[in-house]
Write a protein that holds these residues in place. Structure first.
Motif, PDB file in Angstrom:
ATOM      1  N   ILE A 167       0.993  -1.039  -0.008  1.00  0.00           N
ATOM      2  CA  ILE A 167       0.049   0.008   0.110  1.00  0.00           C
ATOM      3  C   ILE A 167       0.997   1.294  -0.022  1.00  0.00           C
ATOM      4  N   LYS A 168       0.754   2.068  -1.162  1.00  0.00           N
ATOM      5  CA  LYS A 168       1.484   3.415  -1.132  1.00  0.00           C
ATOM      6  C   LYS A 168       0.612   4.345  -1.306  1.00  0.00           C
ATOM      7  N   ALA A 169      -0.579   4.139  -1.000  1.00  0.00           N
ATOM      8  CA  ALA A 169      -1.774   5.219  -0.930  1.00  0.00           C
ATOM      9  C   ALA A 169      -2.063   5.648   0.400  1.00  0.00           C
ATOM     10  N   LYS A 170      -2.416   7.135   0.433  1.00  0.00           N
ATOM     11  CA  LYS A 170      -3.159   7.421   1.566  1.00  0.00           C
ATOM     12  C   LYS A 170      -4.600   7.249   1.821  1.00  0.00           C
ATOM     13  N   PRO A 171      -4.643   7.206   3.002  1.00  0.00           N
ATOM     14  CA  PRO A 171      -6.209   6.956   3.159  1.00  0.00           C
ATOM     15  C   PRO A 171      -7.120   7.852   2.648  1.00  0.00           C
TER      16      PRO A 171
ATOM     17  N   VAL B 175      -1.516  -7.648  -4.429  1.00  0.00           N
ATOM     18  CA  VAL B 175      -2.435  -6.540  -4.479  1.00  0.00           C
ATOM     19  C   VAL B 175      -1.588  -4.986  -4.290  1.00  0.00           C
ATOM     20  N   ARG B 176      -1.663  -4.043  -5.253  1.00  0.00           N
ATOM     21  CA  ARG B 176      -0.946  -3.058  -5.089  1.00  0.00           C
ATOM     22  C   ARG B 176      -1.995  -1.767  -4.839  1.00  0.00           C
ATOM     23  N   VAL B 177      -1.553  -0.810  -4.189  1.00  0.00           N
ATOM     24  CA  VAL B 177      -2.622   0.374  -3.892  1.00  0.00           C
ATOM     25  C   VAL B 177      -1.619   1.683  -3.972  1.00  0.00           C
ATOM     26  N   GLU B 178      -1.919   2.503  -5.163  1.00  0.00           N
ATOM     27  CA  GLU B 178      -1.253   3.901  -5.473  1.00  0.00           C
ATOM     28  C   GLU B 178      -2.073   5.019  -5.707  1.00  0.00           C
ATOM     29  N   ASP B 179      -1.614   6.057  -5.140  1.00  0.00           N
ATOM     30  CA  ASP B 179      -2.459   7.343  -5.449  1.00  0.00           C
ATOM     31  C   ASP B 179      -1.894   7.829  -6.841  1.00  0.00           C
ATOM     32  N   ALA B 180      -2.960   8.222  -7.689  1.00  0.00           N
ATOM     33  CA  ALA B 180      -2.841   8.755  -9.036  1.00  0.00           C
ATOM     34  C   ALA B 180      -3.701  10.138  -9.087  1.00  0.00           C
ATOM     35  N   GLY B 181      -3.188  11.140  -8.897  1.00  0.00           N
ATOM     36  CA  GLY B 181      -3.971  12.252  -8.877  1.00  0.00           C
ATOM     37  C   GLY B 181      -5.227  12.177  -7.809  1.00  0.00           C
TER      38      GLY B 181
ATOM     39  N   TRP C  77      -9.408   2.230 -10.954  1.00  0.00           N
ATOM     40  CA  TRP C  77      -9.200   3.647 -10.541  1.00  0.00           C
ATOM     41  C   TRP C  77     -10.429   3.927  -9.755  1.00  0.00           C
ATOM     42  N   TRP C  78     -10.044   4.301  -8.526  1.00  0.00           N
ATOM     43  CA  TRP C  78     -11.492   4.572  -7.644  1.00  0.00           C
ATOM     44  C   TRP C  78     -11.130   6.351  -6.978  1.00  0.00           C
ATOM     45  N   PRO C  79     -12.210   6.843  -7.376  1.00  0.00           N
ATOM     46  CA  PRO C  79     -11.683   8.449  -6.948  1.00  0.00           C
ATOM     47  C   PRO C  79     -11.680   8.422  -5.575  1.00  0.00           C
ATOM     48  N   ARG C  80     -10.543   9.457  -5.280  1.00  0.00           N
ATOM     49  CA  ARG C  80     -10.537   9.719  -3.879  1.00  0.00           C
ATOM     50  C   ARG C  80     -11.112  10.723  -3.188  1.00  0.00           C
ATOM     51  N   PHE C  81     -12.073  11.266  -4.147  1.00  0.00           N
ATOM     52  CA  PHE C  81     -12.929  12.559  -3.649  1.00  0.00           C
ATOM     53  C   PHE C  81     -14.481  12.155  -4.118  1.00  0.00           C
ATOM     54  N   GLN C  82     -15.203  12.518  -3.302  1.00  0.00           N
ATOM     55  CA  GLN C  82     -16.745  12.243  -3.717  1.00  0.00           C
ATOM     56  C   GLN C  82     -17.141  13.031  -4.981  1.00  0.00           C
ATOM     57  N   TYR C  83     -17.834  12.595  -5.899  1.00  0.00           N
ATOM     58  CA  TYR C  83     -18.393  13.370  -6.974  1.00  0.00           C
ATOM     59  C   TYR C  83     -19.801  13.040  -7.100  1.00  0.00           C
ATOM     60  N   SER C  84     -20.484  14.192  -7.337  1.00  0.00           N
ATOM     61  CA  SER C  84     -21.813  13.935  -7.744  1.00  0.00           C
ATOM     62  C   SER C  84     -22.349  13.189  -8.862  1.00  0.00           C
ATOM     63  N   LYS C  85     -21.443  13.562 -10.018  1.00  0.00           N
ATOM     64  CA  LYS C  85     -21.568  12.854 -11.092  1.00  0.00           C
ATOM     65  C   LYS C  85     -20.351  12.124 -11.418  1.00  0.00           C
TER      66      LYS C  85
ATOM     67  N   ALA D 216     -11.965   9.078 -19.685  1.00  0.00           N
ATOM     68  CA  ALA D 216     -11.366   9.109 -21.019  1.00  0.00           C
ATOM     69  C   ALA D 216     -10.486  10.544 -20.758  1.00  0.00           C
ATOM     70  N   ALA D 217     -11.496  11.732 -20.002  1.00  0.00           N
ATOM     71  CA  ALA D 217     -10.942  13.113 -19.887  1.00  0.00           C
ATOM     72  C   ALA D 217      -9.736  13.033 -18.954  1.00  0.00           C
ATOM     73  N   SER D 218      -9.793  12.160 -17.925  1.00  0.00           N
ATOM     74  CA  SER D 218      -8.703  12.101 -17.020  1.00  0.00           C
ATOM     75  C   SER D 218      -7.687  11.259 -16.983  1.00  0.00           C
ATOM     76  N   SER D 219      -7.739  10.431 -18.023  1.00  0.00           N
ATOM     77  CA  SER D 219      -6.329   9.292 -18.000  1.00  0.00           C
ATOM     78  C   SER D 219      -5.490   9.933 -18.633  1.00  0.00           C
TER      79      SER D 219
END
Lengths: 142, 509
Positions: free
Chosen positions: B380-384, B416-422, B493-501, B506-509
């Motif tokens: 695990i290299k990602a922050k909670p 199992v590897r966990v990393e932050d990506a943006g 890719w799981w968002p680290r922030f909540q989105y309403s939508k 494609a736009a973020s990759s």
């Protein structure tokens, strides 16, 4: 035989196999009691009001109610029951396949004694039988 | 003014009572000459008749004439033909003293360059009284840049995809674009100068005054109609839902507010449609869970009773077939459960909680039946982060479970590897199993597709369900497996922030 006091059970379920499963389950798990089956809510009301052509039930009794029955569904039956001066105190347990939260809330809103999901009462309804045995032994019914 | 004396190109200036006494006459003259020469605006000095006697450097640059070409020529050289009469009147009025009280710049006009092109200018005309005659001094500023900006502003307003309405400090409409005209059904001149209330429904007009005053007190960019429902009114009296973005416009004329109005009728209709579809789906799944499951349970009971009633007297064949019926009933029950889960995936969002990734993965592994001989490494290299835990957990459980189930050997390793990506957290679940042939890679994400020969263990919904859950939460899932090479890796890719939508992957990759 463990039936220390008399208790009859009215099973309201349109599926005759499901109703028989209740009867078999109770018997297999030592809950021996008269069981009457109603195929829907209106038949159940007739039986409870003693107006059914063939079937009768003796007091004290409790009702095991499936929610999705044709003609008069479980909630309509509950509403009719609670607005009937004679029958409003009837002890009703919901016994259904629906685990829906909305159904549960609505059923308790109609003052059911308990809400049970069929898959949750153990293999061959063992949990249900045990509950009814205990219930009969310790609860004074109307 | 009387103290100034200029004749022709030879400038001599009488010392004025206010001029510094220390400066010699020559020095003052030189100074004035330089002030004019290097002034940031164009200066042209003419005799009353219009003959040019002096120009400065900026004027040469602006008009593209040299000094020598202009001195002695008529001022009309610098004025487009159609404006010459007007310009002459302006000079005349000025030399009669009319313009004294508002000297300097102020009049917008056009200049004529040496190459014949015109350009917008602001011009100030002032008389100069000399000993011999009245002269006229004109100061000229090139306002092409300003005009460009104005044109740009106009273009932006005209081309904006939404209706634009600008109001002044008194709530009067001062500008509308074509989109606003067609949206509200008014022509431009039916709106300009009218109160903004024209565009509001009757019931809202009274309240709007107060809102407007509130905005004036603390003007800032803001969005309206997103939370509260906002309605606008067309010329024909019909009303429609809108979203409005307000921004104060900094201008000399204070209190200007630009409103960008979007008609969200279609948006609302879609929203309603979606809500209806969702409630249909709920009804469907309710019916499915009851109406499909009850008879199945009946079949299962009946099979049990047949077995009981036969009391062990049945033939091996009958006993085997009863077992096969039970198997199929169980399978069908699982398919129904999975289908329901798939249908409802992403329609229910639980509250977001802080997720401890180590604990999450440990919890999943503890509950999963792990075949002996299988090792699992976690890196695990990602922050909670804060997210809906249950859906993330179900996706990871499914992917890790798949890695076990689809392994073709009795021993293997899963990483199992966990990393932050943006703004995403990337989970990679890789195995050293047989790999997935390229031809099947797209198929595995579709419903009811399983590559396992033993369909009893897999309803074939797992990956489709995972994909759906991930996408409903604004992420995406991808698999890596090369032909001829062992091993498969799933990336989530799981968002680290909540989105309403859900954002566009494609736009973020």
């Amino acid at each position: 035989m463990t039936d220390v006091s008399a208790l009859s059970v009215l099973v309201v379920d349109d599926d005759d196999v499901a109703a028989e499963a209740v009867i078999r389950g109770l018997r297999k798990n030592g809950m021996h009691c008269p069981v009457v089956v109603a195929e829907d809510g209106s038949a159940a009301l007739q039986i409870l009001r003693n107006s059914h052509a063939r079937r009768r039930i003796a007091k004290p009794y409790l009702v095991l109610l499936d929610l999705n029955t044709p003609r008069m569904n479980g909630f309509e039956f509950l509403r009719a029951l609670r607005s009937d001066d004679e029958l409003r105190g009837t002890v009703v347990f919901v016994l259904t396949t629906s685990g829906s939260e909305a159904d549960r809330a609505r059923a308790y809103g109609e003052n059911v004694a308990g809400y049970m999901v069929k898959s949750g009462v153990g293999p061959h309804l063992r949990g249900l039988a045990q509950l009814l045995i205990e219930y009969r032994a310790s609860v004074l019914l109307p | 003014m009387e103290s100034t004396l200029i004749t022709g190109m030879d400038m001599r200036i009488e010392s004025s009572p206010t001029a510094p006494a220390e400066l010699a006459q020559d020095a003052v003259e030189q100074l004035v000459q330089q002030v004019i020469e290097f002034a940031p605006s164009g200066v042209v000095l003419t005799m009353a008749g219009g003959r040019i006697v002096l120009v400065n450097r900026e004027l040469e640059r602006m008009f593209g004439f040299s000094r020598a070409e202009l001195v002695g020529r008529a001022i009309d050289t610098l004025v487009p033909t159609r404006l010459r009469a007007g310009h002459a009147r302006l000079r005349e009025a000025s030399s009669n003293g009319f313009n004294f009280r508002s000297p300097g710049l102020g009049r917008e006009s056009f200049g004529l360059r040496a190459d014949g092109t015109e350009f917008p200018i602001e011009i100030g005309v002032n008389p100069l009284q000399t000993a011999d005659a009245i002269m006229v001094i004109e100061t000229i500023v090139d306002i092409s840049d300003r005009e460009d900006l104005e044109r740009m502003f106009e273009r932006i307003v005209e081309a904006a995809p939404c209706g634009m309405v600008m109001i002044d400090g008194r709530g009067r409409i001062v500008l509308v674009n074509p989109q606003a005209e067609s949206m509200f059904g008014y022509a431009r001149d039916e709106l300009i100068g009218h109160a903004l209330e024209t565009l509001l429904p009757e019931g809202f007009r009274g309240r709007h005054g107060a809102h407007q005053r509130d905005f004036a007190k603390a003007p800032s960019m803001r969005q309206m109609g997103v939370v509260r429902d906002l309605t606008a009114r067309r010329k024909d009296g019909s009303e429609f839902p809108v979203e409005v973005g307000l921004s104060p416009v900094p201008a000399k004329q204070g209190g200007l507010v630009l409103a960008a109005v979007t008609d969200i009728t279609r948006h609302r209709a879609l929203q309603l449609e979606l809500r209806r579809a969702n409630s249909n789906l709920e009804e469907f799944s309710y019916a499915a869970s009851h109406d499909l499951k009850s008879p199945l349970r009946g079949i299962s009971d009946l099979v049990d009773w047949i077995g009981e009633d036969l009391g062990g007297a049945e033939s091996r064949e009958v006993s085997r077939n009863l077992g096969r019926v039970r198997d199929r009933v169980r399978r069908l029950e699982r398919v129904i459960d999975d289908l329901l889960a798939y249908a409802l995936a992403g329609t229910t969002f639980t509250d977001a909680v802080q997720v401890d990734l180590q604990a999450l993965l440990a919890g999943i592994l503890e509950l999963l039946p792990r075949p002996s001989g299988f090792g699992v490494s976690i890196d695990i290299k990602a922050k909670p982060f804060v997210t809906n835990k249950a859906p993330l957990e179900s996706v990871l459980r499914n992917l890790i479970d798949n890695a076990f189930k689809h392994h073709d050997l009795s021993a293997g390793n899963i990483a199992v590897r966990v990393e932050d990506a943006g703004r995403f957290c990337v989970f990679t679940i890789s195995d050293d199993g047989p790999g997935i042939p390229p031809a099947s890679q797209e198929r595995v994400f579709r419903i009811f597709q399983t590559l396992a020969a033993d369909a009893r263990e897999h309803s074939g919904i797992g990956l489709a369900l995972s994909k759906r859950v991930v996408e409903a939460h604004g992420g995406w899932i991808k698999l890596d497996s090369s032909a001829g090479v062992r091993g498969t890796a799933f990336h989530v890719w799981w968002p680290r922030f909540q989105y309403s939508k859900p954002p566009d992957p494609a736009a973020s990759s």
